[in-house]
Design a protein around this motif. Structure first.
Motif, PDB file in Angstrom:
ATOM      1  N   TRP A 176       0.846  -1.195   0.000  1.00 49.76           N
ATOM      2  CA  TRP A 176       0.000   0.000   0.000  1.00 49.76           C
ATOM      3  C   TRP A 176       0.878   1.241   0.000  1.00 49.76           C
ATOM      4  CZ3 TRP A 176      -1.791  -4.374   2.503  1.00 49.76           C
ATOM      5  CH2 TRP A 176      -3.103  -4.775   2.202  1.00 49.76           C
ATOM      6  N   ASP A 177       0.383   2.301  -0.589  1.00 51.27           N
ATOM      7  CA  ASP A 177       1.124   3.562  -0.642  1.00 51.27           C
ATOM      8  C   ASP A 177       0.760   4.394   0.585  1.00 51.27           C
ATOM      9  OD1 ASP A 177       2.419   5.894  -1.237  1.00 51.27           O
ATOM     10  OD2 ASP A 177       1.651   6.053  -3.289  1.00 51.27           O
ATOM     11  N   PHE A 178       1.372   4.062   1.716  1.00 46.55           N
ATOM     12  CA  PHE A 178       1.064   4.755   2.963  1.00 46.55           C
ATOM     13  C   PHE A 178       1.289   6.267   2.887  1.00 46.55           C
ATOM     14  CE2 PHE A 178       1.653   0.873   5.990  1.00 46.55           C
ATOM     15  CZ  PHE A 178       0.426   0.386   5.573  1.00 46.55           C
ATOM     16  N   PRO A 179       2.417   6.729   2.318  1.00 46.62           N
ATOM     17  CA  PRO A 179       2.619   8.189   2.264  1.00 46.62           C
ATOM     18  C   PRO A 179       1.504   8.921   1.516  1.00 46.62           C
ATOM     19  CG  PRO A 179       4.684   7.064   1.860  1.00 46.62           C
ATOM     20  CD  PRO A 179       3.631   6.000   1.862  1.00 46.62           C
ATOM     21  N   ALA A 180       0.998   8.327   0.431  1.00 45.36           N
ATOM     22  CA  ALA A 180      -0.080   8.984  -0.322  1.00 45.36           C
ATOM     23  C   ALA A 180      -1.365   9.040   0.495  1.00 45.36           C
ATOM     24  CB  ALA A 180      -0.324   8.244  -1.635  1.00 45.36           C
ATOM     25  N   ILE A 181      -1.675   7.952   1.207  1.00 45.34           N
ATOM     26  CA  ILE A 181      -2.881   7.928   2.040  1.00 45.34           C
ATOM     27  C   ILE A 181      -2.750   8.947   3.167  1.00 45.34           C
ATOM     28  CG2 ILE A 181      -4.290   6.521   3.585  1.00 45.34           C
ATOM     29  CD1 ILE A 181      -3.434   4.069   1.913  1.00 45.34           C
ATOM     30  N   GLN A 182      -1.589   8.977   3.813  1.00 42.79           N
ATOM     31  CA  GLN A 182      -1.395   9.911   4.918  1.00 42.79           C
ATOM     32  C   GLN A 182      -1.433  11.361   4.447  1.00 42.79           C
ATOM     33  OE1 GLN A 182       2.153   7.935   6.992  1.00 42.79           O
ATOM     34  NE2 GLN A 182       0.824   8.453   8.693  1.00 42.79           N
ATOM     35  N   ALA A 183      -0.955  11.614   3.235  1.00 37.94           N
ATOM     36  CA  ALA A 183      -0.992  12.978   2.704  1.00 37.94           C
ATOM     37  C   ALA A 183      -2.431  13.456   2.554  1.00 37.94           C
ATOM     38  CB  ALA A 183      -0.272  13.037   1.359  1.00 37.94           C
ATOM     39  N   GLN A 184      -3.325  12.560   2.137  1.00 37.93           N
ATOM     40  CA  GLN A 184      -4.726  12.948   1.991  1.00 37.93           C
ATOM     41  C   GLN A 184      -5.384  13.164   3.347  1.00 37.93           C
ATOM     42  OE1 GLN A 184      -7.223  11.763  -1.113  1.00 37.93           O
ATOM     43  NE2 GLN A 184      -5.669  10.612  -2.214  1.00 37.93           N
ATOM     44  N   TYR A 185      -5.051  12.313   4.315  1.00 41.04           N
ATOM     45  CA  TYR A 185      -5.571  12.538   5.668  1.00 41.04           C
ATOM     46  C   TYR A 185      -5.070  13.867   6.230  1.00 41.04           C
ATOM     47  CZ  TYR A 185      -7.718   7.947   6.512  1.00 41.04           C
ATOM     48  OH  TYR A 185      -8.543   6.851   6.489  1.00 41.04           O
ATOM     49  N   ALA A 186      -3.792  14.165   6.007  1.00 39.70           N
ATOM     50  CA  ALA A 186      -3.228  15.418   6.508  1.00 39.70           C
ATOM     51  C   ALA A 186      -3.908  16.616   5.868  1.00 39.70           C
ATOM     52  CB  ALA A 186      -1.722  15.451   6.241  1.00 39.70           C
ATOM     53  N   SER A 187      -4.165  16.531   4.564  1.00 37.31           N
ATOM     54  CA  SER A 187      -4.849  17.615   3.868  1.00 37.31           C
ATOM     55  C   SER A 187      -6.235  17.850   4.448  1.00 37.31           C
ATOM     56  CB  SER A 187      -4.945  17.293   2.379  1.00 37.31           C
ATOM     57  OG  SER A 187      -5.694  18.274   1.692  1.00 37.31           O
ATOM     58  N   PHE A 188      -6.944  16.755   4.731  1.00 33.05           N
ATOM     59  CA  PHE A 188      -8.283  16.876   5.306  1.00 33.05           C
ATOM     60  C   PHE A 188      -8.222  17.540   6.683  1.00 33.05           C
ATOM     61  CE2 PHE A 188     -11.777  15.369   7.913  1.00 33.05           C
ATOM     62  CZ  PHE A 188     -12.877  15.601   7.101  1.00 33.05           C
ATOM     63  N   THR A 189      -7.314  17.067   7.527  1.00 40.45           N
ATOM     64  CA  THR A 189      -7.212  17.612   8.881  1.00 40.45           C
ATOM     65  C   THR A 189      -6.782  19.072   8.863  1.00 40.45           C
ATOM     66  OG1 THR A 189      -6.646  15.410   9.722  1.00 40.45           O
ATOM     67  CG2 THR A 189      -6.160  17.278  11.149  1.00 40.45           C
ATOM     68  N   ASP A 190      -5.843  19.417   7.988  1.00 37.51           N
ATOM     69  CA  ASP A 190      -5.394  20.808   7.892  1.00 37.51           C
ATOM     70  C   ASP A 190      -6.534  21.728   7.471  1.00 37.51           C
ATOM     71  OD1 ASP A 190      -2.866  20.012   8.581  1.00 37.51           O
ATOM     72  OD2 ASP A 190      -2.047  20.089   6.549  1.00 37.51           O
ATOM     73  N   THR A 191      -7.392  21.228   6.570  1.00 41.78           N
ATOM     74  CA  THR A 191      -8.485  22.055   6.067  1.00 41.78           C
ATOM     75  C   THR A 191      -9.617  22.161   7.076  1.00 41.78           C
ATOM     76  OG1 THR A 191      -7.971  21.431   3.785  1.00 41.78           O
ATOM     77  CG2 THR A 191     -10.171  22.320   4.206  1.00 41.78           C
ATOM     78  N   TYR A 192     -10.000  21.059   7.688  1.00 39.63           N
ATOM     79  CA  TYR A 192     -11.234  21.038   8.480  1.00 39.63           C
ATOM     80  C   TYR A 192     -11.027  20.947   9.988  1.00 39.63           C
ATOM     81  CZ  TYR A 192     -13.671  20.844   4.106  1.00 39.63           C
ATOM     82  OH  TYR A 192     -14.156  21.166   2.858  1.00 39.63           O
ATOM     83  N   GLY A 193      -9.783  20.717  10.430  1.00 43.11           N
ATOM     84  CA  GLY A 193      -9.525  20.760  11.861  1.00 43.11           C
ATOM     85  C   GLY A 193      -9.889  22.104  12.471  1.00 43.11           C
ATOM     86  N   PRO A 194      -9.461  23.237  11.859  1.00 42.98           N
ATOM     87  CA  PRO A 194      -9.841  24.546  12.407  1.00 42.98           C
ATOM     88  C   PRO A 194     -11.352  24.787  12.376  1.00 42.98           C
ATOM     89  CG  PRO A 194      -7.951  24.754  10.936  1.00 42.98           C
ATOM     90  CD  PRO A 194      -8.469  23.362  10.771  1.00 42.98           C
TER      91      PRO A 194
END
Length: 270
Positions: A176-194
């Motif tokens: 599995w491409d873990f870095p690609a999956i984590q990048a999408q999770y990070a993008s989501f959290t950065d956008t919607y965490g605030p």
């Protein structure tokens, strides 16, 4: 970004709201709703045309010209609900695996590409050419999806346990491409965490504001439960960031879903 395309936003509006309200909306009301998401009327009409060609929507005139969700798509959206809103916890290692093995003739290589794309979308990892693996709990989704797409004649599905010889935790990092999956999770959290931090302190969220946050949020999120296979926790990297992203999603869903539906009702009178 793919998730912000008008057709993706329209899919979210139908899936999250209109299925509960009869499955139909006038094109005029849809244009009003999408305008709140900064999508102009021409982009809405173009997206509707594409969705119609793909068999997602069907034209139907009631009190006005509009579109309803195609009957065949109800099953697709139901499957999506189970994946998006169902268990967000990692699989258990003791539950085993589902393996997909396929061999497609060169004369039908389009099906080979479709299989690879769909298995990736379902959360399968690629072990070797024509050999794919996922947690055992994805068997039902894999079987129903491959059957619905007419691909079942090309695939063998097996359930299995890992017996030997490598360290499984090391091996999954190449499947599995873990870095690609984590990048999408990070993008989501950065956008919607605030957004979650700000709206979580509000006792009453305005329905229009809720809609403007909820639809893009859900549109971005609904890709992730598919790309993430939900591997057992003991196989994941120590810095796996899915947990934080899921918490943000669950918080915003709890706060925004109901007022967003109220807003759609107000606009459409459905």
């Amino acid at each position: 970004m793919e998730s912000s395309r008008p057709s993706s936003l329209i899919n979210t509006v139908y899936g999250a709201f209109l299925r509960r309200l009869g499955g139909w909306i006038s094109i005029a009301d849809l244009i009003v709703l999408l305008a709140e998401l900064d999508v102009d009327s021409q982009a809405v009409r173009s997206a509707i045309s594409r969705l119609k060609k793909r068999g997602v929507l069907e034209p139907e005139r009631r009190s006005a010209t509009g579109y309803r969700l195609s009957p065949a798509m109800h099953t697709v959206f139901d499957e999506g609900d189970r994946r998006i809103f169902g268990s967000l916890e990692p699989a258990e290692l003791r539950d085993g695996w589902v393996m997909a093995v396929f061999s497609v003739p060169e004369s039908e290589r389009a099906h080979r590409y479709q299989l690879r794309t769909r298995l990736t979308w379902l959360g399968f990892g690629n072990l070797a050419p024509g050999v794919w693996l996922a947690p055992g709990r994805l068997l039902k989704d894999a079987r129903s999806t491959l059957t619905r797409l007419g691909l079942s004649d090309y695939v063998h599905l097996f359930t299995s346990d890992y017996a030997a010889f490598s360290d499984l935790r090391t091996s999954v990092t190449s499947w599995w491409d873990f870095p690609a999956i984590q990048a999408q999770y990070a993008s989501f959290t950065d956008t919607y965490g605030p957004v979650a931090e700000r709206l979580g302190t509000k006792e009453d969220v305005d329905s229009g504001e809720a809609f403007r946050h909820y639809v893009p949020m859900l549109t971005q999120w609904r890709r992730l439960p598919y790309l993430d296979p939900g591997l057992p926790a003991e196989l994941l990297p120590q810095d796996w960031n899915a947990v934080a992203a899921r918490q943000v999603f669950q918080q915003l869903h709890a706060v925004l879903a109901s007022p967003s539906l109220d807003h759609v009702r107000k606009v459409t009178a459905l």
